[in-house]
Design a protein around this motif. Structure first.
Motif, short mmCIF file in Angstrom:
data_model
loop_
_atom_site.label_atom_id
_atom_site.label_comp_id
_atom_site.label_asym_id
_atom_site.label_seq_id
_atom_site.Cartn_x
_atom_site.Cartn_y
_atom_site.Cartn_z
N UNK A 55 7.59 41.92 -21.25
CA UNK A 55 8.30 42.89 -22.67
C UNK A 55 8.91 44.11 -21.94
N UNK A 56 10.03 44.52 -22.56
CA UNK A 56 10.91 45.49 -22.04
C UNK A 56 10.63 46.56 -23.21
N UNK A 57 10.18 47.83 -22.79
CA UNK A 57 10.04 49.01 -23.72
C UNK A 57 11.00 50.08 -23.40
N UNK A 58 11.79 50.45 -24.47
CA UNK A 58 13.11 51.40 -24.43
C UNK A 58 12.69 52.43 -25.26
N UNK A 59 13.05 53.70 -24.45
CA UNK A 59 12.73 54.83 -25.55
C UNK A 59 14.28 55.51 -25.75
N UNK A 60 14.04 56.65 -26.27
CA UNK A 60 15.30 57.39 -26.95
C UNK A 60 16.30 57.79 -25.99
N UNK A 61 15.95 57.99 -24.77
CA UNK A 61 16.99 57.92 -23.81
C UNK A 61 17.44 56.85 -23.11
N UNK A 62 17.15 55.59 -23.49
CA UNK A 62 17.16 54.44 -22.97
C UNK A 62 16.81 54.22 -21.58
N UNK A 63 15.55 55.10 -21.21
CA UNK A 63 14.61 54.68 -20.12
C UNK A 63 13.79 53.62 -20.52
N UNK A 64 13.01 53.03 -19.59
CA UNK A 64 12.58 51.81 -19.78
C UNK A 64 11.39 51.61 -19.13
N UNK A 94 9.41 50.08 -34.01
CA UNK A 94 9.38 51.29 -33.00
C UNK A 94 7.81 51.41 -32.68
N UNK A 95 7.28 51.31 -31.50
CA UNK A 95 6.01 51.86 -31.36
C UNK A 95 5.63 52.73 -30.48
N UNK A 96 4.42 53.36 -30.33
CA UNK A 96 4.05 54.33 -29.31
C UNK A 96 2.85 53.85 -28.81
N UNK A 97 2.39 54.30 -27.57
CA UNK A 97 1.28 53.69 -26.89
C UNK A 97 0.02 54.08 -27.26
N UNK A 98 -1.00 53.56 -26.78
CA UNK A 98 -2.61 53.93 -27.14
C UNK A 98 -2.65 55.15 -26.52
N UNK A 99 -3.56 55.98 -27.38
CA UNK A 99 -3.63 57.46 -26.71
C UNK A 99 -4.38 57.52 -25.44
N UNK A 114 14.19 60.07 -34.80
CA UNK A 114 13.77 59.74 -33.89
C UNK A 114 13.54 58.11 -33.90
N UNK A 115 12.97 57.28 -34.71
CA UNK A 115 12.66 56.17 -34.78
C UNK A 115 14.06 55.31 -34.99
#
Length: 231
Positions: free
Chosen positions: A136-145, A85-90, A19-20
């Protein structure tokens, strides 16, 4: 013989490592597109404005695989891509959205940063000068941001479920970042705060081509503000 732990390792590699890597590749593609739009913006500004006033410099420079610069007059945008690659705080509200609830792996993101520095800070290598993180631009696996940022970039691109990267959006982010820089002027510190100086400090300033300088942008991300309020 495979153990339970070994099986768990294989499972984690499938669900996390792969995934990462996919998110890293997506972020690298977005960063390459961002650099392309920065180059286009520089070329357009050169054609539309610097021919009228050649003293106003505008140019694009790719510093490395993970960094590029756009200089416009006395300001510089420095864009950079983080290699992790990062995730958000819980506790982040993003986990309360239906988009992330449907698949928590969508919360993993690559990060692209947009900083503002004075052009002279880079030109004269004034390492004590301060810059500021504009967005800062945060991009996920589907290129959503989503975009976390200053000014209008603080709220325009907050819906990750709907935000999909394209050239027009990146150009808009660039142009809004430039406008924010142009509308943020250098602020003189109070005279009383700088009137006393040691000889060593003055010699250090001369070696660094002048007084340490930076825009007083007063920028903090929402998460940083919340942390400060908890103290």
């Amino acid at each position: 013989m495979d153990t339970d732990n070994y099986g768990k390792i294989l499972n984690e590699l499938e669900h996390k490592a792969s995934l990462k890597q996919a998110i890293y590749r997506n972020t690298a593609e977005v960063f390459a597109l961002l650099k392309k739009q920065l180059f286009k913006t520089a070329s357009k500004l050169q054609g539309d404005y610097t021919v009228k006033d050649p003293s106003v410099e505008v140019h694009f420079k790719e510093s490395s695989k993970f960094e590029a610069e756009l200089k416009f007059s006395g300001d510089m945008l420095m864009v950079s891509m983080h290699s992790n690659v990062f995730s958000f705080d819980s506790s982040s509200s993003i986990f309360q959205t239906n988009y992330i609830k449907s698949d928590e792996s969508l919360a993993y993101c690559g990060a692209i940063y947009i900083h503002n520095f004075l052009a002279d800070s880079v030109k004269y290598n004034r390492q004590a000068d301060q810059g500021s993180l504009i967005a800062r631009i945060l991009v996920n696996k589907d290129k959503h941001f989503i975009v976390e940022g200053e000014g209008t970039l603080d709220f325009l691109y907050q819906n990750m479920a709907e935000n999909v990267i394209n050239e027009d959006i990146l150009t808009d982010i660039i142009e809004r970042s430039i406008l924010f820089c142009l509308n943020s002027d250098l602020i003189l510190p109070p005279f009383a705060e700088i009137k006393d100086v040691t000889l060593y400090q003055k010699q250090t300033m001369l070696a660094a081509s002048g007084y340490p300088t930076g825009k007083n942008l007063g920028y903090q991300f929402k998460s940083e503000l919340e942390q400060n309020n908890d103290i």
